[in-house]
Design an enzyme around this catalytic site. Structure first.
Site, mmCIF file in Angstrom:
data_model
loop_
_atom_site.group_PDB
_atom_site.id
_atom_site.type_symbol
_atom_site.label_atom_id
_atom_site.label_comp_id
_atom_site.label_asym_id
_atom_site.label_seq_id
_atom_site.Cartn_x
_atom_site.Cartn_y
_atom_site.Cartn_z
ATOM 1 N N GLU A 290 0.891 -1.167 0.000
ATOM 2 C CA GLU A 290 0.000 0.000 0.000
ATOM 3 C C GLU A 290 0.921 1.206 0.000
ATOM 4 O OE1 GLU A 290 -2.938 -0.605 -0.668
ATOM 5 O OE2 GLU A 290 -3.014 -2.720 -0.132
ATOM 6 N N CYS A 324 -1.103 9.038 3.887
ATOM 7 C CA CYS A 324 -1.199 8.654 2.476
ATOM 8 C C CYS A 324 -2.510 9.141 1.902
ATOM 9 C CB CYS A 324 -1.077 7.149 2.345
ATOM 10 S SG CYS A 324 -2.176 6.304 3.473
HETATM 11 P P1 NAD Z 1 9.313 4.866 2.794
HETATM 12 O O1 NAD Z 1 8.994 4.257 1.485
HETATM 13 O O2 NAD Z 1 10.438 5.821 2.869
HETATM 14 O O3 NAD Z 1 9.623 3.734 3.891
HETATM 15 C C1 NAD Z 1 8.781 2.617 4.085
HETATM 16 C C2 NAD Z 1 9.615 1.447 4.557
HETATM 17 O O4 NAD Z 1 10.541 1.087 3.538
HETATM 18 C C3 NAD Z 1 10.449 1.780 5.796
HETATM 19 O O5 NAD Z 1 10.549 0.641 6.615
HETATM 20 C C4 NAD Z 1 11.789 2.144 5.204
HETATM 21 O O6 NAD Z 1 12.859 1.986 6.095
HETATM 22 C C5 NAD Z 1 11.875 1.181 4.036
HETATM 23 N N1 NAD Z 1 12.747 1.673 2.973
HETATM 24 C C6 NAD Z 1 13.059 2.950 2.677
HETATM 25 N N2 NAD Z 1 13.901 2.999 1.646
HETATM 26 C C7 NAD Z 1 14.127 1.732 1.258
HETATM 27 C C8 NAD Z 1 14.912 1.129 0.234
HETATM 28 N N3 NAD Z 1 15.628 1.856 -0.616
HETATM 29 N N4 NAD Z 1 14.893 -0.215 0.133
HETATM 30 C C9 NAD Z 1 14.154 -0.957 0.964
HETATM 31 N N5 NAD Z 1 13.401 -0.444 1.962
HETATM 32 C C10 NAD Z 1 13.376 0.882 2.098
HETATM 33 O O7 NAD Z 1 7.959 5.540 3.331
HETATM 34 P P2 NAD Z 1 7.743 6.428 4.619
HETATM 35 O O8 NAD Z 1 8.371 7.758 4.394
HETATM 36 O O9 NAD Z 1 8.060 5.665 5.846
HETATM 37 O O10 NAD Z 1 6.144 6.586 4.566
HETATM 38 C C11 NAD Z 1 5.525 7.533 3.739
HETATM 39 C C12 NAD Z 1 5.024 6.894 2.459
HETATM 40 O O11 NAD Z 1 4.170 5.801 2.780
HETATM 41 C C13 NAD Z 1 4.165 7.853 1.645
HETATM 42 O O12 NAD Z 1 4.462 7.665 0.286
HETATM 43 C C14 NAD Z 1 2.749 7.419 1.973
HETATM 44 O O13 NAD Z 1 1.796 7.772 1.002
HETATM 45 C C15 NAD Z 1 2.918 5.937 2.121
HETATM 46 N N6 NAD Z 1 1.875 5.333 2.946
HETATM 47 C C16 NAD Z 1 0.900 4.635 2.311
HETATM 48 C C17 NAD Z 1 -0.135 4.074 3.039
HETATM 49 C C18 NAD Z 1 -1.237 3.312 2.363
HETATM 50 O O14 NAD Z 1 -1.989 2.622 3.044
HETATM 51 N N7 NAD Z 1 -1.370 3.412 1.052
HETATM 52 C C19 NAD Z 1 -0.155 4.220 4.427
HETATM 53 C C20 NAD Z 1 0.884 4.919 5.036
HETATM 54 C C21 NAD Z 1 1.907 5.474 4.283
#
Ligand code: NAD
Length: 536
Positions: A290, A324
């Site tokens: 998501e 999000c």
């Molecule tokens: P992010 O993508 O930076 O991080 C999410 C997870 O992925 C974290 O555990 C992070 O450490 C890991 N991660 C980061 N970079 C990575 C990489 N290069 N390789 C592997 N793993 C990696 O997201 P965030 O800043 O924590 O959260 C915000 C984002 O999440 C926004 O885009 C938001 O829209 C989305 N979000 C979506 C929902 C939904 O239900 N659709 C809900 C909450 C947040």
């Protein structure tokens, strides 16, 4: 397996009131004043590991304040965590649903009672949430995820093929063969609880990599799981470097699934990583993600200007726009814009931005320096852009934390990047359309952004509303009529979107749980084959 007690449909957890003067407010204030720096370990097979490779967790609204130290695992420890999952997988899968569900129920009760203030305080300080944002997340939604996942797993297990007079058929709801890698985002403490317990309640083992930015609240939840009796190794807590942890997880032939919530770019990189070595896995991994959004609010000329203004303020600026589902592009008819923009300006002038420990604060800080720098750049560019008018806000400051004013931008080009790209901050872009262009505006909303997560339509004309719902059928996975696009409740509005917003597996519902099971169907006949000839 389904056997033993059946659990009733849970009710959503009720929010505690933290009005000034209540015992709850006093207890929470005490938790917020706590100055202990928490050491967050890696946990593998029930054993805690502390290392010299630590990362500090600081309060985004008060960057001098250190809240915790994350003890990152080494590469070989991440590998050990995967092995530890494998060693407990068979025993965990062999438990009854009731045994696993009971652990989730107990953890929910721990968070609902003795951990409630601590986890709320950690979410407020670590993720810069006001109590009005923390209580619905780190208490209520988290508890709902646990109780509804336990309940919905029972619904999955009850689903069985039909039997006939000559044979009995059944589905054995097996977990996936291998471990599930859960990588959770910073913005909702509850999501970490869901990404881990949804696969676990279906009998899977999980490697959990929380976001460093929410690690403190996630750790408090993990402690609740341990206290609730989660057997060692079922969910290993691995707060490691994101790329390293992912590399180790994806290099294991036992990777059976990824349960991800976060940005679209990271999910796409995980998908590519799995695709590039798909023949190396024992089973084809299930990928559930998501991801991001550029969520719209569309107003029809028949709508009420004040309702739109308030929905935009709450939808766009609660939790600094870091949901999000946050409203980040709005389409307002010219006939309503003067009233909507005036009311927004008036109300935004009263809204308090600052320390989340003060209960009348509406907005805290954005999560990190990187986010603050990006938003500062975007707002500086907007000031120089002739096609953009600053309706309200626009300032940023970085003492004592990463603050961004709630900002409304009027954008004259409906295809401007401000109408397309997720910024994940308190910035709302508005396109004002001519009232006669309702139909064109619907097409515009559908075709402007790659995302399709949430959307709102404010409209009291039933025919216009029906038409908008039809044209925007694929523009949002969660659509709100005459309401803000945020605040989905577990059990009421199962959450998720399509297009670049993810796989739309509806977190917190039985649809999500289906992804964590691989049923074996067994037929037992009463009439074994006795003759090789057809029709004999
Ligand atoms: P992010 O993508 O930076 O991080 C999410 C997870 O992925 C974290 O555990 C992070 O450490 C890991 N991660 C980061 N970079 C990575 C990489 N290069 N390789 C592997 N793993 C990696 O997201 P965030 O800043 O924590 O959260 C915000 C984002 O999440 C926004 O885009 C938001 O829209 C989305 N979000 C979506 C929902 C939904 O239900 N659709 C809900 C909450 C947040």
């Amino acid at each position: 397996m389904i056997s033993g007690p059946q659990f009733p449909l849970p009710a959503n957890e009720t929010e505690v009131s933290f009005r000034p003067g209540t015992a709850a407010a006093a207890e929470l204030s005490k938790a917020l004043e706590q100055r202990e720096v928490v050491d967050i370990p890696t946990v593998i097979g029930g054993k805690r590991y502390y290392s010299n490779d630590t990362v500090e967790v600081r309060a985004p609204h008060d960057t001098q304040r250190v809240l915790a130290r994350i003890h990152r695992p080494t590469e070989s420890q991440i590998g050990e965590a995967i092995k530890s999952s494998a060693s407990v997988a068979k025993e965990w899968a062999s438990l009854t649903h009731a045994s696993r569900a009971t652990i989730l129920h107990r953890a929910a009760d721990i968070v609902a009672t003795r951990s409630r203030m601590r986890i709320n305080a950690a979410t407020m300080l670590g993720q810069s949430k006001t109590i009005d944002q923390a209580e619905p997340d780190s208490a209520c939604e988290l508890i709902d995820f646990l109780r509804f996942n336990a309940y919905n797993a029972q619904r999955v297990y009850a689903e069985q093929p039909m039997s006939v007079p000559t044979a009995v058929n059944r589905a054995d709801w097996r977990p996936l063969e291998g471990f599930v890698y859960a990588a959770s985002p910073f913005n909702f403490t509850a999501i970490g609880a869901n990404l881990t317990t949804a696969p676990a309640v279906m009998g899977n083992t999980v490697l959990w990599k929380p976001s460093e930015k929410s690690a403190l609240a996630n750790w408090i939840f993990y402690e609740a799981l341990e206290e609730a009796g989660l057997p060692p190794g079922v969910i290993n807590f691995v707060p490691g470097d994101a790329e390293l942890t992912t590399r180790v997880a994806l290099s294991s032939p036992d990777l059976a699934g990824i349960h991800f919530t976060g940005s679209s770019a990271v999910f796409q990189s995980l998908w590519k990583g799995v695709a590039s070595k798909v023949d190396s896995f024992r089973t084809i991994p299930r990928l559930v993600g998501e991801t991001g959004g550029k969520d719209f609010v569309l107003a029809h000329p028949s709508a009420n200007a004040s309702e739109i203004a308030i929905a935009l303020i709450r939808g766009a600026f609660e939790y600094q726009g870091q949901k999000c589902s946050a409203a980040s592009r709005a389409y307002i008819p010219r006939s309503l814009w003067t009233a909507v923009s005036q009311e927004m300006r008036d109300r935004l002038a009263q809204l308090k931005v600052g320390d989340v420990a003060q209960f009348d604060t509406f907005m805290g800080a954005v999560i990190s320096q990187a986010s603050h720098q990006k938003l500062s750049r975007v707002l500086a560019a907007a000031r120089e852009d002739a096609s953009v008018k600053i309706v309200s806000g626009g300032k940023t400051w970085s003492e004592p934390g990463y603050f961004v004013e709630p900002t409304v931008l009027e954008v004259s080009d409906p295809k401007h990047a401000l109408m397309k790209e997720e910024l994940f901050g308190p910035v709302l872009s508005v396109f004002v359309y001519d009232d006669a262009n309702w139909e064109e505006t619907l097409q515009l909303i559908d075709s402007t952004s790659p995302y399709a997560l949430t959307g709102s339509i404010f409209c009291t004309d039933r025919f216009a509303l029906h038409r908008a719902e039809q044209v925007l059928i694929n523009a949002a996975g969660n659509l709100y009529l005459n309401d803000k696009p945020t605040g989905a409740m577990i059990g009421q509005q199962p959450f998720g979107g399509g297009r670049a917003s993810g796989t739309n597996d509806k977190a917190g519902s039985y649809l999500n749980l289906l992804r964590w099971a691989s049923p074996r169907v067994v037929k037992e006949t009463y009439l074994p084959p006795r003759d090789w000839q057809f029709g004999a």
